[in-house]
Design an enzyme around this catalytic site. Structure first.
Site, PDB file in Angstrom:
ATOM      1  N   VAL A 103     -30.293  46.716 -16.225  1.00 32.91           N
ATOM      2  CA  VAL A 103     -30.703  47.458 -17.469  1.00 32.91           C
ATOM      3  C   VAL A 103     -31.902  46.938 -18.203  1.00 32.91           C
ATOM      4  O   VAL A 103     -32.086  47.199 -19.258  1.00 32.91           O
ATOM      5  CB  VAL A 103     -29.423  47.347 -18.559  1.00 32.91           C
ATOM      6  CG1 VAL A 103     -28.192  48.319 -17.886  1.00 32.91           C
ATOM      7  CG2 VAL A 103     -28.783  46.101 -18.776  1.00 32.91           C
ATOM      8  N   HIS A 119     -26.668  52.258 -14.377  1.00 29.99           N
ATOM      9  CA  HIS A 119     -25.943  51.791 -15.570  1.00 29.99           C
ATOM     10  C   HIS A 119     -26.523  51.937 -16.936  1.00 29.99           C
ATOM     11  O   HIS A 119     -26.564  51.083 -17.889  1.00 29.99           O
ATOM     12  CB  HIS A 119     -25.480  50.388 -15.324  1.00 29.99           C
ATOM     13  CG  HIS A 119     -24.426  50.252 -14.388  1.00 29.99           C
ATOM     14  ND1 HIS A 119     -24.071  48.977 -13.690  1.00 29.99           N
ATOM     15  CD2 HIS A 119     -23.573  51.169 -13.779  1.00 29.99           C
ATOM     16  CE1 HIS A 119     -23.175  49.158 -12.899  1.00 29.99           C
ATOM     17  NE2 HIS A 119     -22.585  50.307 -12.789  1.00 29.99           N
ATOM     18  N   CYS A 127     -27.830  56.808 -31.604  1.00 25.05           N
ATOM     19  CA  CYS A 127     -26.961  56.387 -32.868  1.00 25.05           C
ATOM     20  C   CYS A 127     -25.850  57.032 -32.573  1.00 25.05           C
ATOM     21  O   CYS A 127     -25.583  58.279 -32.087  1.00 25.05           O
ATOM     22  CB  CYS A 127     -27.717  57.204 -34.112  1.00 25.05           C
ATOM     23  SG  CYS A 127     -26.766  57.250 -35.344  1.00 25.05           S
ATOM     24  N   CYS A 130     -25.521  60.021 -35.329  1.00 21.84           N
ATOM     25  CA  CYS A 130     -26.300  61.431 -35.222  1.00 21.84           C
ATOM     26  C   CYS A 130     -26.884  61.634 -33.886  1.00 21.84           C
ATOM     27  O   CYS A 130     -27.693  62.763 -33.679  1.00 21.84           O
ATOM     28  CB  CYS A 130     -27.501  61.613 -36.259  1.00 21.84           C
ATOM     29  SG  CYS A 130     -28.663  60.114 -36.113  1.00 21.84           S
ATOM     30  N   GLY A 187     -29.546  41.858  -4.191  1.00 22.53           N
ATOM     31  CA  GLY A 187     -28.861  40.907  -5.085  1.00 22.53           C
ATOM     32  C   GLY A 187     -27.682  41.558  -6.076  1.00 22.53           C
ATOM     33  O   GLY A 187     -27.769  41.729  -7.193  1.00 22.53           O
ATOM     34  N   SER A 189     -23.493  41.631  -6.222  1.00 26.35           N
ATOM     35  CA  SER A 189     -22.283  41.225  -5.557  1.00 26.35           C
ATOM     36  C   SER A 189     -21.552  42.347  -4.948  1.00 26.35           C
ATOM     37  O   SER A 189     -20.465  42.029  -4.228  1.00 26.35           O
ATOM     38  CB  SER A 189     -21.532  40.611  -6.709  1.00 26.35           C
ATOM     39  OG  SER A 189     -21.192  41.420  -7.540  1.00 26.35           O
ATOM     40  N   GLU A 215     -26.109  34.701  -0.956  1.00 26.29           N
ATOM     41  CA  GLU A 215     -24.786  34.468  -0.391  1.00 26.29           C
ATOM     42  C   GLU A 215     -24.041  35.712   0.272  1.00 26.29           C
ATOM     43  O   GLU A 215     -24.504  37.042  -0.271  1.00 26.29           O
ATOM     44  CB  GLU A 215     -23.886  33.870  -1.249  1.00 26.29           C
ATOM     45  CG  GLU A 215     -23.613  34.642  -2.562  1.00 26.29           C
ATOM     46  CD  GLU A 215     -22.766  33.785  -3.759  1.00 26.29           C
ATOM     47  OE1 GLU A 215     -23.154  32.761  -3.881  1.00 26.29           O
ATOM     48  OE2 GLU A 215     -22.194  34.571  -4.452  1.00 26.29           O
TER      49      GLU A 215
HETATM   50  P1  OAD Z   1     -23.564  40.083 -10.039  1.00 30.49           P
HETATM   51  O1  OAD Z   1     -23.947  39.196 -11.141  1.00 30.49           O
HETATM   52  O2  OAD Z   1     -22.234  40.609 -10.017  1.00 30.49           O
HETATM   53  O3  OAD Z   1     -24.086  39.819  -8.655  1.00 30.49           O
HETATM   54  C1  OAD Z   1     -25.312  39.178  -8.493  1.00 30.49           C
HETATM   55  C2  OAD Z   1     -25.591  39.038  -6.973  1.00 30.49           C
HETATM   56  O4  OAD Z   1     -27.049  38.437  -6.722  1.00 30.49           O
HETATM   57  C3  OAD Z   1     -24.923  37.928  -6.414  1.00 30.49           C
HETATM   58  O5  OAD Z   1     -24.250  38.642  -5.084  1.00 30.49           O
HETATM   59  C4  OAD Z   1     -25.653  36.662  -6.107  1.00 30.49           C
HETATM   60  O6  OAD Z   1     -25.135  36.103  -4.956  1.00 30.49           O
HETATM   61  C5  OAD Z   1     -27.170  37.535  -5.873  1.00 30.49           C
HETATM   62  N1  OAD Z   1     -28.105  36.770  -6.381  1.00 30.49           N
HETATM   63  C6  OAD Z   1     -28.393  35.714  -7.101  1.00 30.49           C
HETATM   64  N2  OAD Z   1     -29.471  35.301  -7.269  1.00 30.49           N
HETATM   65  C7  OAD Z   1     -30.388  35.942  -6.207  1.00 30.49           C
HETATM   66  C8  OAD Z   1     -31.616  36.111  -5.818  1.00 30.49           C
HETATM   67  N3  OAD Z   1     -32.615  35.160  -6.438  1.00 30.49           N
HETATM   68  N4  OAD Z   1     -32.124  36.788  -4.736  1.00 30.49           N
HETATM   69  C9  OAD Z   1     -31.087  37.627  -4.133  1.00 30.49           C
HETATM   70  N5  OAD Z   1     -29.659  37.891  -4.501  1.00 30.49           N
HETATM   71  C10 OAD Z   1     -29.513  36.856  -5.696  1.00 30.49           C
HETATM   72  O7  OAD Z   1     -24.475  41.518 -10.535  1.00 30.49           O
HETATM   73  P2  OAD Z   1     -24.479  42.862 -10.056  1.00 30.49           P
HETATM   74  O8  OAD Z   1     -23.918  43.122  -8.561  1.00 30.49           O
HETATM   75  O9  OAD Z   1     -25.734  43.553 -10.337  1.00 30.49           O
HETATM   76  O10 OAD Z   1     -22.257  46.398 -14.961  1.00 30.49           O
HETATM   77  O11 OAD Z   1     -23.159  43.302 -11.009  1.00 30.49           O
HETATM   78  C11 OAD Z   1     -23.031  44.758 -10.931  1.00 30.49           C
HETATM   79  C12 OAD Z   1     -22.399  45.151 -12.546  1.00 30.49           C
HETATM   80  O12 OAD Z   1     -21.501  44.310 -12.864  1.00 30.49           O
HETATM   81  C13 OAD Z   1     -23.492  45.180 -13.473  1.00 30.49           C
HETATM   82  O13 OAD Z   1     -24.569  46.357 -13.283  1.00 30.49           O
HETATM   83  C14 OAD Z   1     -22.829  45.147 -14.785  1.00 30.49           C
HETATM   84  C15 OAD Z   1     -21.999  43.988 -14.322  1.00 30.49           C
HETATM   85  O14 OAD Z   1     -20.668  43.592 -15.082  1.00 30.49           O
HETATM   86  C16 OAD Z   1     -22.118  46.753 -16.345  1.00 30.49           C
HETATM   87  O15 OAD Z   1     -22.404  46.108 -17.095  1.00 30.49           O
HETATM   88  C17 OAD Z   1     -21.593  47.951 -16.151  1.00 30.49           C
END
Ligand code: OAD
Length: 243
Positions: A103, A119, A127, A130, A187, A189, A215
């Site tokens: 985001v 997301h 708001c 409104c 990047g 999870s 990972e």
């Molecule tokens: P996560 O924080 O769950 O996962 C981040 C991923 O990036 C992990 O698998 C890390 O291993 C990997 N990572 C970290 N540094 C990296 C790098 N330099 N290069 C490559 N990979 C790297 O984030 P998201 O998968 O985006 O949703 O999370 C999904 C959603 O969960 C988000 O959009 C958010 C969150 O809660 C909402 O808020 C609705």
């Protein structure tokens, strides 16, 4: 590693349509902490307490404290080599679209144009009384919760837990998943649905999946054709060099 990068570049070169799904990991090298993991945002803030729509409705000021902290970081962040590589790939015709769970607006700041924000985006406030839409500026959220000129409470245009994904984002992302023949998954999870279903849909429709992550994830053994372990900002430039 070199062989995996060359194989990934070959798949991208041969593909008619390439899409990317990105998550918080691609912005980590821009200084924005991911959600999960030892330094993750959810270690400091319990998502049930801070990221659920019910929490926001019950105590907007409390949730806005976390949002304002994130916004301060996002305002300082610049796109990194990972974002810039994806933008260069789009310009050269090697990448059709990006579906992002982020985001932070950094793909667009890097010059990517065809970006589906799954997301939402923190750079727009809405708001709750409104419906007026206001561009996010630091002055607006200096006092929390920030208020609309009409007196209503402003919320960021993001999806909280407990809220549905906007229908347009679902339709467009799933269409990309069904029509691409290579999907880069960078990047993420891959544990939050429905976003985590996107690479699975792509795979079921014949796409090859290239995962880039520091990972392994649930996709690594079950879905990915190639998993490259490393930072997005280091791996993507290597792939681009081989295109
Ligand atoms: P996560 O924080 O769950 O996962 C981040 C991923 O990036 C992990 O698998 C890390 O291993 C990997 N990572 C970290 N540094 C990296 C790098 N330099 N290069 C490559 N990979 C790297 O984030 P998201 O998968 O985006 O949703 O999370 C999904 C959603 O969960 C988000 O959009 C958010 C969150 O809660 C909402 O808020 C609705």
């Amino acid at each position: 590693m070199d062989r995996k990068i060359i194989s990934a570049a070959l798949l991208i070169k041969k593909a008619k349509k390439v899409s990317a799904l990105t998550g918080a990991g691609i912005s980590a090298e821009s200084g924005i902490a991911p959600f999960r993991g030892s330094n993750g945002i959810w270690k400091k803030y319990d998502p049930e307490e801070y990221a659920h729509i019910d929490s926001f409705m019950n105590n907007p000021a409390k949730v806005w404290k976390m949002i304002s902290e994130l916004l301060d970081i996002i305002f300082k962040a610049e796109p990194n080599k990972g974002h810039l590589c994806l933008s260069a790939m789009e310009k050269s015709g090697c990448l059709y679209s990006i579906i992002t769970q982020n985001v932070d607006g950094l793909h667009q700041a890097a010059g990517s144009r065809n970006v589906i924000e799954f997301h939402g985006n923190n750079m727009l406030l809405i708001c709750m009384a409104c419906g007026k839409k206001i561009k996010t500026e630091k002055e607006i959220y200096r006092k929390i919760p920030p208020l609309c000129p009409c007196g209503g409470i402003l919320r960021p245009d993001v999806v909280f837990f407990g809220e549905p994904i906007p229908q347009r984002a679902i339709t467009e992302s799933f269409a990309e998943a069904k029509s691409c023949d290579v999907m880069l998954v960078i990047g993420t999870s891959a544990v939050v649905t429905p976003a985590a279903e996107i690479p699975i849909i792509a795979k079921e429709n014949g796409a090859k999946i290239i995962e880039i992550n520091i990972e392994s994830t649930p996709l690594t053994d079950a879905v990915a054709n190639i998993s490259i372990f490393g930072k997005a900002g280091e791996i993507l430039p290597e792939i681009v060099k081989n295109l």
